[in-house]
Design an enzyme around this catalytic site. Structure first.
Site, short mmCIF file in Angstrom:
data_model
loop_
_atom_site.label_atom_id
_atom_site.label_comp_id
_atom_site.label_asym_id
_atom_site.label_seq_id
_atom_site.Cartn_x
_atom_site.Cartn_y
_atom_site.Cartn_z
N GLU A 117 -10.96 -0.38 -4.79
CA GLU A 117 -10.47 0.24 -3.55
C GLU A 117 -9.19 1.02 -3.87
O GLU A 117 -8.82 1.19 -5.02
CB GLU A 117 -10.18 -0.84 -2.51
CG GLU A 117 -9.19 -1.90 -2.99
CD GLU A 117 -8.95 -3.02 -2.00
OE1 GLU A 117 -9.51 -2.99 -0.89
OE2 GLU A 117 -8.19 -3.95 -2.33
N ASP A 149 0.81 -1.22 0.00
CA ASP A 149 0.00 0.00 0.00
C ASP A 149 0.84 1.27 0.00
O ASP A 149 0.71 2.13 0.89
CB ASP A 149 -0.94 -0.01 1.22
CG ASP A 149 -1.78 -1.27 1.27
OD1 ASP A 149 -2.28 -1.69 0.21
OD2 ASP A 149 -1.95 -1.84 2.37
O1 FUB Z 1 -3.39 -3.89 2.74
C1 FUB Z 1 -4.70 -4.05 3.22
C2 FUB Z 1 -5.70 -3.71 2.17
O2 FUB Z 1 -5.43 -4.48 1.00
C3 FUB Z 1 -5.63 -2.27 1.69
O3 FUB Z 1 -6.30 -1.39 2.52
C4 FUB Z 1 -6.18 -2.40 0.32
O4 FUB Z 1 -5.95 -1.30 -0.50
C5 FUB Z 1 -5.50 -3.66 -0.17
O5 FUB Z 1 -4.19 -3.39 -0.60
#
Ligand code: FUB
Length: 309
Positions: free
Chosen positions: A197, A16
């Site tokens: 996301e 991330d």
């Molecule tokens: O790393 C945890 C979660 O997985 C993140 O919040 C999302 O964007 C995905 O990468």
């Protein structure tokens, strides 16, 4: 010529990526996938920071904020983003609240880009105990001083941050972006669009960009790719732009972070190549890219290394 091989960090697993340029330095905030996984799921307890002046030599600033610093948070130190305003640094971090199944967004405040960050003591965004939508905050301050915090999975939502960066306009509240196929293309996520996301919101040459992780149209489970949409306004309507990075990274998730640094444009992302394909042990990488004349971006290839600047 000096080069930096991907992934950027090899002594721990990081995911991330969230770059922030401050003066002559690029700070890279990341999550941290633990070596020992619990229940074979995301096992993430703190946020890390790395910095560079040349994209080749990196300084590890260690753990700069963690679940231990947030008394009301229990688990899931997920994808953050940091911004500077009026000499202070604000780090927006999704976490699981004590006793809740869903997610909420915390804010850490510091006088330094490398911490220590101090939690507000309460969530900035918390839409209810079962709401998992409150993840992956992306923050941007427009030329008129208005700051925006976008976030969300499976819906893209935003608030208008107040100048203090730790509260938002409650009259406007949490705005739900219309999840249309014109905005995010057809896809296989819950809204029927490709938006998944990990939004990354910024402006360049008068064009607002929303880069995100998403799912292409498919009847089978697919890994995330990266895509982007644009608008001539910070609040949309959004228009689908195209695929930024295809799915091959060996992991279910991907997560974009864009930075302009010393005249170069960079896309940060993550893969599971270092862990040999373990989807909960990811590593941040970077690729250099160029915009087309009209501001559009061609698909960017994952890359082995980048050159120093
Ligand atoms: O790393 C945890 C979660 O997985 C993140 O919040 C999302 O964007 C995905 O990468």
């Amino acid at each position: 010529m000096s080069i930096k091989k991907n992934p950027i960090v090899t002594n721990i697993y990081t995911a991330d990526p969230a770059p922030m340029v401050d003066g002559d330095t690029l700070y890279l905030y990341t999550t941290h996938d633990e070596d020992e996984l619990i229940d074979h799921f995301y096992t993430m307890r703190d946020w890390r920071c790395f910095s560079t002046k040349d994209m080749v030599n990196w300084t590890d600033h260690g753990s700069i904020f963690s679940l231990d610093d947030i008394s009301w948070a229990e688990d899931r130190a997920w994808a953050p983003q940091t911004i500077k305003r009026n000499g202070k640094y604000y780090m927006y971090c999704p976490v699981q609240k004590n006793g809740h199944s869903g997610m909420a967004i915390a804010v850490g405040v510091s006088d330094s880009p490398t911490g220590p960050f101090k939690d507000l003591g309460y969530p900035l965004i918390d839409e209810g105990e079962d709401d998992w939508n409150d993840i992956d905050p992306t923050v941007f301050i427009d030329d008129d001083g208005q700051a925006y915090l976008y976030f969300g999975n499976p819906e893209l939502r935003y608030v208008l941050l107040n100048e203090d960066m730790i509260s938002y306009n409650k009259e406007v509240g949490v705005v739900k972006v219309p999840m249309t196929t014109e905005a995010f293309a057809k896809g296989s996520h819950f809204t029927g669009t490709s938006y998944g996301e990990g939004p990354w919101f910024y402006k360049r040459n008068g064009i607002y960009y929303m880069v995100y992780a998403g799912f292409r149209e498919s009847t089978e489970k697919v890994n995330e790719h990266l895509a982007y949409s644009t608008s001539d306004s910070p609040t949309g309507p959004w228009k689908y732009g195209g695929v930024l990075m295809t799915e091959e990274g060996g992991t279910f998730t991907n997560h974009p972070g864009i930075a302009e640094f010393k005249g170069h444009s960079y896309l940060f992302y993550h893969t599971a190549e270092l862990s040999g394909g373990e989807e909960f042990q990811r590593s941040v990488c970077v690729a250099e890219f160029k915009y087309n004349e009209d501001g559009s971006i061609d698909t960017i290839a994952k890359c082995d290394h980048i050159e120093g600047i």
